[in-house]
Design an enzyme around this catalytic site. Structure first.
Site, PDB file in Angstrom:
ATOM      1  N   LYS A  93       0.853  -1.184   0.000  1.00  0.00           N
ATOM      2  CA  LYS A  93       0.000   0.000   0.000  1.00  0.00           C
ATOM      3  C   LYS A  93       0.894   1.242   0.000  1.00  0.00           C
ATOM      4  O   LYS A  93       1.845   1.314   0.774  1.00  0.00           O
ATOM      5  CB  LYS A  93      -0.878  -0.042   1.261  1.00  0.00           C
ATOM      6  CG  LYS A  93      -2.243   0.544   1.062  1.00  0.00           C
ATOM      7  CD  LYS A  93      -3.200   0.203   2.194  1.00  0.00           C
ATOM      8  CE  LYS A  93      -4.309   1.229   2.199  1.00  0.00           C
ATOM      9  NZ  LYS A  93      -5.400   0.904   3.086  1.00  0.00           N
ATOM     10  N   GLU A 129     -19.979  -6.761   8.738  1.00  0.00           N
ATOM     11  CA  GLU A 129     -21.052  -6.043   9.421  1.00  0.00           C
ATOM     12  C   GLU A 129     -22.134  -6.988   9.932  1.00  0.00           C
ATOM     13  O   GLU A 129     -22.707  -6.769  11.009  1.00  0.00           O
ATOM     14  CB  GLU A 129     -21.671  -5.000   8.482  1.00  0.00           C
ATOM     15  CG  GLU A 129     -20.770  -3.794   8.200  1.00  0.00           C
ATOM     16  CD  GLU A 129     -19.665  -4.055   7.186  1.00  0.00           C
ATOM     17  OE1 GLU A 129     -19.665  -5.134   6.552  1.00  0.00           O
ATOM     18  OE2 GLU A 129     -18.801  -3.167   7.011  1.00  0.00           O
ATOM     19  N   ARG A 152     -25.784  -3.494   5.574  1.00  0.00           N
ATOM     20  CA  ARG A 152     -25.394  -4.886   5.333  1.00  0.00           C
ATOM     21  C   ARG A 152     -25.764  -5.785   6.520  1.00  0.00           C
ATOM     22  O   ARG A 152     -25.965  -6.984   6.346  1.00  0.00           O
ATOM     23  CB  ARG A 152     -23.899  -4.985   5.041  1.00  0.00           C
ATOM     24  CG  ARG A 152     -23.531  -6.361   4.622  1.00  0.00           C
ATOM     25  CD  ARG A 152     -22.178  -6.460   3.997  1.00  0.00           C
ATOM     26  NE  ARG A 152     -22.169  -6.039   2.620  1.00  0.00           N
ATOM     27  CZ  ARG A 152     -21.100  -6.128   1.831  1.00  0.00           C
ATOM     28  NH1 ARG A 152     -19.978  -6.612   2.314  1.00  0.00           N
ATOM     29  NH2 ARG A 152     -21.146  -5.723   0.590  1.00  0.00           N
TER      30      ARG A 152
HETATM   31  C1  LIG Z   1     -19.017  -3.397   3.525  1.00  0.00           C
HETATM   32  C2  LIG Z   1     -17.912  -2.393   3.722  1.00  0.00           C
HETATM   33  N1  LIG Z   1     -17.438  -2.163   4.968  1.00  0.00           N
HETATM   34  C3  LIG Z   1     -16.449  -1.264   5.149  1.00  0.00           C
HETATM   35  C4  LIG Z   1     -15.920  -0.579   4.091  1.00  0.00           C
HETATM   36  C5  LIG Z   1     -14.864   0.504   4.320  1.00  0.00           C
HETATM   37  N2  LIG Z   1     -13.604   0.160   3.650  1.00  0.00           N
HETATM   38  C6  LIG Z   1     -13.243   0.746   2.487  1.00  0.00           C
HETATM   39  S1  LIG Z   1     -11.790   0.180   1.916  1.00  0.00           S
HETATM   40  C7  LIG Z   1     -11.606  -0.832   3.231  1.00  0.00           C
HETATM   41  C8  LIG Z   1     -10.406  -1.712   3.327  1.00  0.00           C
HETATM   42  C9  LIG Z   1     -10.295  -2.621   2.157  1.00  0.00           C
HETATM   43  O1  LIG Z   1      -9.136  -3.377   2.287  1.00  0.00           O
HETATM   44  P1  LIG Z   1      -8.718  -4.382   1.156  1.00  0.00           P
HETATM   45  O2  LIG Z   1      -9.882  -5.163   0.678  1.00  0.00           O
HETATM   46  O3  LIG Z   1      -7.575  -5.182   1.657  1.00  0.00           O
HETATM   47  O4  LIG Z   1      -8.288  -3.421  -0.034  1.00  0.00           O
HETATM   48  P2  LIG Z   1      -7.045  -2.421  -0.103  1.00  0.00           P
HETATM   49  O5  LIG Z   1      -7.552  -1.048   0.210  1.00  0.00           O
HETATM   50  O6  LIG Z   1      -6.038  -2.868   0.885  1.00  0.00           O
HETATM   51  O7  LIG Z   1      -6.589  -2.525  -1.510  1.00  0.00           O
HETATM   52  C10 LIG Z   1     -12.677  -0.720   4.113  1.00  0.00           C
HETATM   53  C11 LIG Z   1     -12.810  -1.446   5.378  1.00  0.00           C
HETATM   54  C12 LIG Z   1     -16.460  -0.836   2.824  1.00  0.00           C
HETATM   55  N3  LIG Z   1     -16.050  -0.192   1.735  1.00  0.00           N
HETATM   56  N4  LIG Z   1     -17.442  -1.753   2.668  1.00  0.00           N
END
Ligand SMILES: Cc1ncc(C[n+]2csc(CCOP(=O)(O)OP(=O)(O)O)c2C)c(N)n1
Length: 625
Positions: A284, A370, A398
């Site tokens: 990242k 969630e 959700r």
């Molecule tokens: C259902 C849901 N819960 C929480 C989020 C908030 N959120 C946005 S990005 C993220 C982290 C995602 O991590 P990852 O899948 O590893 O992707 P990366 O950003 O590391 O590429 C979260 C928790 C979301 N988008 N959707």
């Protein structure tokens, strides 16, 4: 000489595919520079985009997009994709009103297959696209990209359970950067880390590369044999490989920043039968050292100094509503260790960073889960803890089923702390917090508070700690107030069901719901300027509500309106009007709320104005009746 000589020749993925393979690292460098330069000026999702550049270039290079289908999960990492699909210049408008969306959006481009924003949807969509292709007798490729945190969502696990059973040809690229927004948590994350670090697996990795190189030579007839051989080898080297056991071919881990290597492995992986997981390791914030060092801080950025990454310091005289929550929960937990705080992967956004450091035993980061978070909080309550579930309005949807079945019907005293309620601004349509009141106010046993100011949150949370008689929700927007306006030490007591009369008048009543109070107050002023006398009521306590007292107040005005920062049919007005007597209803003019359509992104004030929810337009409308 242009700063982006190659990038400027790429107006679509077809242009990218004309570029010689060995030049792809330069394409990636230019994209990286372009993103850093652009976001330094305007802010936006940052670190995840820098980590996804090579894999995006490799995917568009190998696939024949848009005929081949490329599906993103969450979609906050699609800036490189937007750049390659004809939206390079427009990236300068990302997340701004009338500008590009910060997420994939079908209306924006034929390369954006789904409007995404919530995590964990891509594997379901990959499978749906692949099954539709097979039903229609077509033969394009279907590929999804998912992060290491999103692959652990309930949805993703359900999809893999199904995908390993029906096994359509498809590929899921697992973009593993060890991070959610915070550090990724949970046993699947541990499992992925073990895959990466295990020596045995590195041996297998070398072997698998060699193995895959044979594939073009052995021909289709030998493919299934080869697949079995590969599988049994992996079982030998890595017994119980989770993805293999679920019916996916697993390839990796591979270096997600080696764009040429990725192109090669993607080409080969796409020849395999059945569903494939390609596990790519990325970093990242890759390529920008402040973001590499602190990917949490640089997950989303405000404008920053390109040289050292410095962002403007936040106003130290103010405190955000989320931080208020964190502070109050710390105060409460100091006195009562039975308190538990649950967050579905949103420690930072929910103001719980300090809480997580001071009370690690009381804080449960359950990952992007969630549904689990809601049922888990219900059981914590049943078991005698005092659970505060801290969740964004958009993500609570959700957990809706669990809210009904596992909390509300059993009357379990879960304290639901709903952040980012109302119009969310730059994230836009997938993240709007415009429906929670609609379902909360209809659920059995649910009490609902809608603060209109920061002190209400302090008072509300302290009240909720002692409130044992059932589930209770408090919902508030992203906002801040001067710290000096907060009284943490002596919160005001709250009377169940009481509303606040902020001004008395006899012409027009305004029933104002929570976060929209500033608009209601400005509207009141404009109406008074026009010679009307206005009764303004702030419905902080929404349910239960002292209806007799409210109707008594409304008997003193000629007509009344409701102002609510919700979808018009998913807010508080249906609930209120259903409980008023006919004589009160006769005075009702209109609910001013958001229309039942996807609500655009932009500054909150711009959005409210766009949907005619600014004081001047509301006043004009009221006076026209
Ligand atoms: C259902 C849901 N819960 C929480 C989020 C908030 N959120 C946005 S990005 C993220 C982290 C995602 O991590 P990852 O899948 O590893 O992707 P990366 O950003 O590391 O590429 C979260 C928790 C979301 N988008 N959707």
């Amino acid at each position: 000489m242009s700063q982006y000589p190659i990038l400027e020749t790429i107006l679509s993925p077809a242009d990218l595919r004309k570029i010689p393979l060995e030049k792809l690292p330069q394409v990636c460098n230019e994209i990286r520079d372009y993103i850093i330069d652009t976001l330094a000026g305007i802010g936006g999702h940052f670190a995840s985009n820098l980590g996804a550049i090579e894999l995006t270039v490799a995917l568009h290079y190998v696939l024949e997009t848009p005929e081949d289908k490329l599906i993103w999960d969450v979609g906050h990492q699609t800036y490189p994709h937007k750049i390659l699909t004809g939206r390079r210049e427009e990236l300068k408008t990302v997340r701004k009103f009338n500008g590009l969306s910060g997420f994939p959006k079908r209306e924006e481009s034929e390369y954006d297959l789904y409007n995404t924003g919530h995590a964990g949807t891509s594997i379901s969509q990959v499978l749906g696209e692949a099954c539709a292709r097979d039903l229609l007798g077509l033969n394009h490729k279907v590929v999804g990209v998912i992060g290491d945190a999103s692959i652990a969502t309930g949805m993703s696990l359900e999809a893999m359970n199904h995908g390993g059973h029906i096994r359509p040809n498809s590929l899921v690229l697992l973009n593993d950067n060890y991070m959610s927004i915070s550090k990724n948590v949970g046993s699947i994350s541990n499992y992925l880390n073990a895959l990466i670090s295990s020596q045995i697996y590195h041996t297998w990795k070398k072997y698998s590369f060699r193995f895959l190189q044979w594939i073009p030579l052995i021909g289709p007839a030998l493919m299934s044999f080869a697949h079995k051989a590969e599988k049994s080898f992996k079982h030998f080297m890595m017994p119980g490989g989770l993805f293999e056991d679920l019916g996916f071919s697993y390839i990796g881990p591979v270096d997600g920043h080696d764009v040429i290597g990725l192109v090669k492995i993607l080409k080969k992986s796409l020849q395999l039968e059945g569903p494939v997981i390609l596990h790519a390791i990325t970093q990242k914030g890759k390529g920008y050292s402040p973001a590499e060092k602190d990917p949490i801080k640089y997950h989303g950025v405000t404008p920053f100094n390109r040289t050292d990454g410095a962002m403007a310091p936040s106003d130290s005289t103010k405190i955000g509503f989320s931080k208020i929550v964190g502070n109050v929960l710390m105060d409460l937990t100091k006195k009562n260790q039975n308190i538990s705080v649950i967050t579905p992967a949103m420690i930072e956004g929910s103001g719980l960073k300090e809480y997580s450091e001071k009370f690690p035993k009381n804080l449960f980061d359950v990952g992007i889960a969630e549904q689990h978070a809601v049922a888990f909080a219900g059981a914590l309550a049943s078991g005698g803890s005092i659970p505060f579930l801290c969740i964004y309005s958009t993500f609570l949807t959700r957990g809706m089923d669990q809210l009904v079945e596992d909390v509300s019907l059993m009357n379990l005293p879960v304290r639901i702390v709903i952040d980012r309620a109302g119009v969310v601004g730059a994230d836009g349509e997938t993240h709007q917090g415009l429906s929670d009141l609609g379902y909360l106010l209809g659920l059995p046993n649910m009490s609902v508070l809608a603060p209109s100011k920061g002190q209400d949150i302090i008072d509300g949370l302290c009240f909720m700690e002692k409130f044992e008689s059932g589930p209770i929700a408090i919902r508030f927007p992203k906002d801040s107030i001067p710290i000096q306006d907060c009284n943490f030490t002596q919160p005001n007591s709250i009377e169940v069901g009481k509303f606040r009369k902020l001004s008395d008048g006899s012409d027009i009543g305004i029933l104002s719901i929570g976060s929209i109070l500033s608009v209601s107050m400005a509207t009141k002023q404009l109406l008074e300027d026009a010679g009307k006398s206005v009764k303004l009521i702030d419905l902080f306590w929404l349910r239960p509500l002292d209806l007799n007292a409210l109707e008594e107040e409304l008997s003193g005005v000629k007509s009344f309106v409701i102002l609510d920062e919700s979808y018009v049919d998913m807010g508080a007005s249906g609930y209120l009007l259903n409980h008023f007597q006919p004589k009160t209803l006769q005075k009702f003019l209109k609910t001013y709320a958001l229309p039942p359509e996807p609500i655009l992104h932009g500054e909150r004030v711009q959005i409210l104005k766009h949907y005619n929810l600014d004081p001047a337009t509301i006043t004009k409308s009221i006076l026209s009746f």
